[in-house]
Design a protein around this motif. Structure first.
Motif, PDB file in Angstrom:
ATOM      1  N   PRO A   1      72.854  75.169  60.071  1.00  0.00           N
ATOM      2  CA  PRO A   1      73.238  75.680  61.438  1.00  0.00           C
ATOM      3  C   PRO A   1      72.631  74.346  62.267  1.00  0.00           C
ATOM      4  CG  PRO A   1      71.196  76.738  60.815  1.00  0.00           C
ATOM      5  CD  PRO A   1      71.887  76.457  59.582  1.00  0.00           C
ATOM      6  N   THR A   2      73.123  74.462  63.501  1.00  0.00           N
ATOM      7  CA  THR A   2      72.747  73.298  64.368  1.00  0.00           C
ATOM      8  C   THR A   2      71.186  73.540  64.956  1.00  0.00           C
ATOM      9  OG1 THR A   2      73.651  74.341  66.477  1.00  0.00           O
ATOM     10  CG2 THR A   2      75.077  72.820  65.242  1.00  0.00           C
ATOM     11  N   TYR A   3      70.622  72.591  65.701  1.00  0.00           N
ATOM     12  CA  TYR A   3      69.421  72.991  66.157  1.00  0.00           C
ATOM     13  C   TYR A   3      69.527  73.882  67.337  1.00  0.00           C
ATOM     14  CZ  TYR A   3      66.672  69.437  63.437  1.00  0.00           C
ATOM     15  OH  TYR A   3      65.900  68.799  62.518  1.00  0.00           O
ATOM     16  N   ARG A   4      70.565  73.971  68.039  1.00  0.00           N
ATOM     17  CA  ARG A   4      70.702  74.597  69.041  1.00  0.00           C
ATOM     18  C   ARG A   4      70.851  76.244  68.547  1.00  0.00           C
ATOM     19  NH1 ARG A   4      75.823  75.745  70.627  1.00  0.00           N
ATOM     20  NH2 ARG A   4      76.064  77.641  71.596  1.00  0.00           N
ATOM     21  N   GLU A   5      71.480  76.439  67.526  1.00  0.00           N
ATOM     22  CA  GLU A   5      71.730  77.636  66.831  1.00  0.00           C
ATOM     23  C   GLU A   5      70.502  78.193  66.003  1.00  0.00           C
ATOM     24  OE1 GLU A   5      76.254  77.220  65.251  1.00  0.00           O
ATOM     25  OE2 GLU A   5      74.908  76.511  63.970  1.00  0.00           O
TER      26      GLU A   5
ATOM     27  N   SER B   1      67.583  77.177  67.347  1.00  0.00           N
ATOM     28  CA  SER B   1      66.445  77.229  68.373  1.00  0.00           C
ATOM     29  C   SER B   1      66.827  79.112  68.836  1.00  0.00           C
ATOM     30  CB  SER B   1      66.898  76.441  69.570  1.00  0.00           C
ATOM     31  OG  SER B   1      66.463  77.113  70.516  1.00  0.00           O
ATOM     32  N   GLU B   2      68.075  79.590  69.023  1.00  0.00           N
ATOM     33  CA  GLU B   2      68.360  80.893  69.410  1.00  0.00           C
ATOM     34  C   GLU B   2      68.107  81.812  68.289  1.00  0.00           C
ATOM     35  OE1 GLU B   2      72.716  80.527  70.118  1.00  0.00           O
ATOM     36  OE2 GLU B   2      72.302  79.058  71.724  1.00  0.00           O
ATOM     37  N   ARG B   3      68.243  81.631  67.071  1.00  0.00           N
ATOM     38  CA  ARG B   3      67.987  82.220  65.903  1.00  0.00           C
ATOM     39  C   ARG B   3      66.568  82.491  65.888  1.00  0.00           C
ATOM     40  NH1 ARG B   3      70.231  81.127  59.905  1.00  0.00           N
ATOM     41  NH2 ARG B   3      71.956  80.540  61.207  1.00  0.00           N
TER      42      ARG B   3
END
Length: 85
Positions: A48-52, A54-56
């Motif tokens: 996953p991306t760092y954004r994903e 972060s959300e997870r």
């Protein structure tokens, strides 16, 4: 020209590979905090991306890299201790 036949791993090679995978899984599970979730997510294909992440994980995106570094360092130490008690 003939294509070489694929080599078949020996029973010992299969056992050792499975043993290594088990040790790594158990060691990752023993990591502190969010490290097990982070390491497991980074092993996904594709990761996953760092954004994903972060959300997870519910952490700031800017903390993913430093946390990843700390988790991997801790994993290395634990695996080294497992190998050389």
């Amino acid at each position: 020209m003939r294509t070489p036949l694929p080599s078949v791993p020996s029973a010992e090679d299969v056992y050792l590979a499975e043993h290594r995978r088990r040790v790594v899984r158990e060691t990752v599970a023993a990591l502190p905090g969010r490290c097990p979730q982070l390491i497991a997510a980074l092993a996904e294909d594709p990761p996953p991306t760092y954004r994903e992440l972060s959300e997870r994980l519910g952490v700031p995106r800017g903390s993913i890299g430093p946390t990843r570094s700390r988790c991997l360092a801790c994993l290395r130490l634990l695996l080294h201790a497992e190998r050389y008690p």
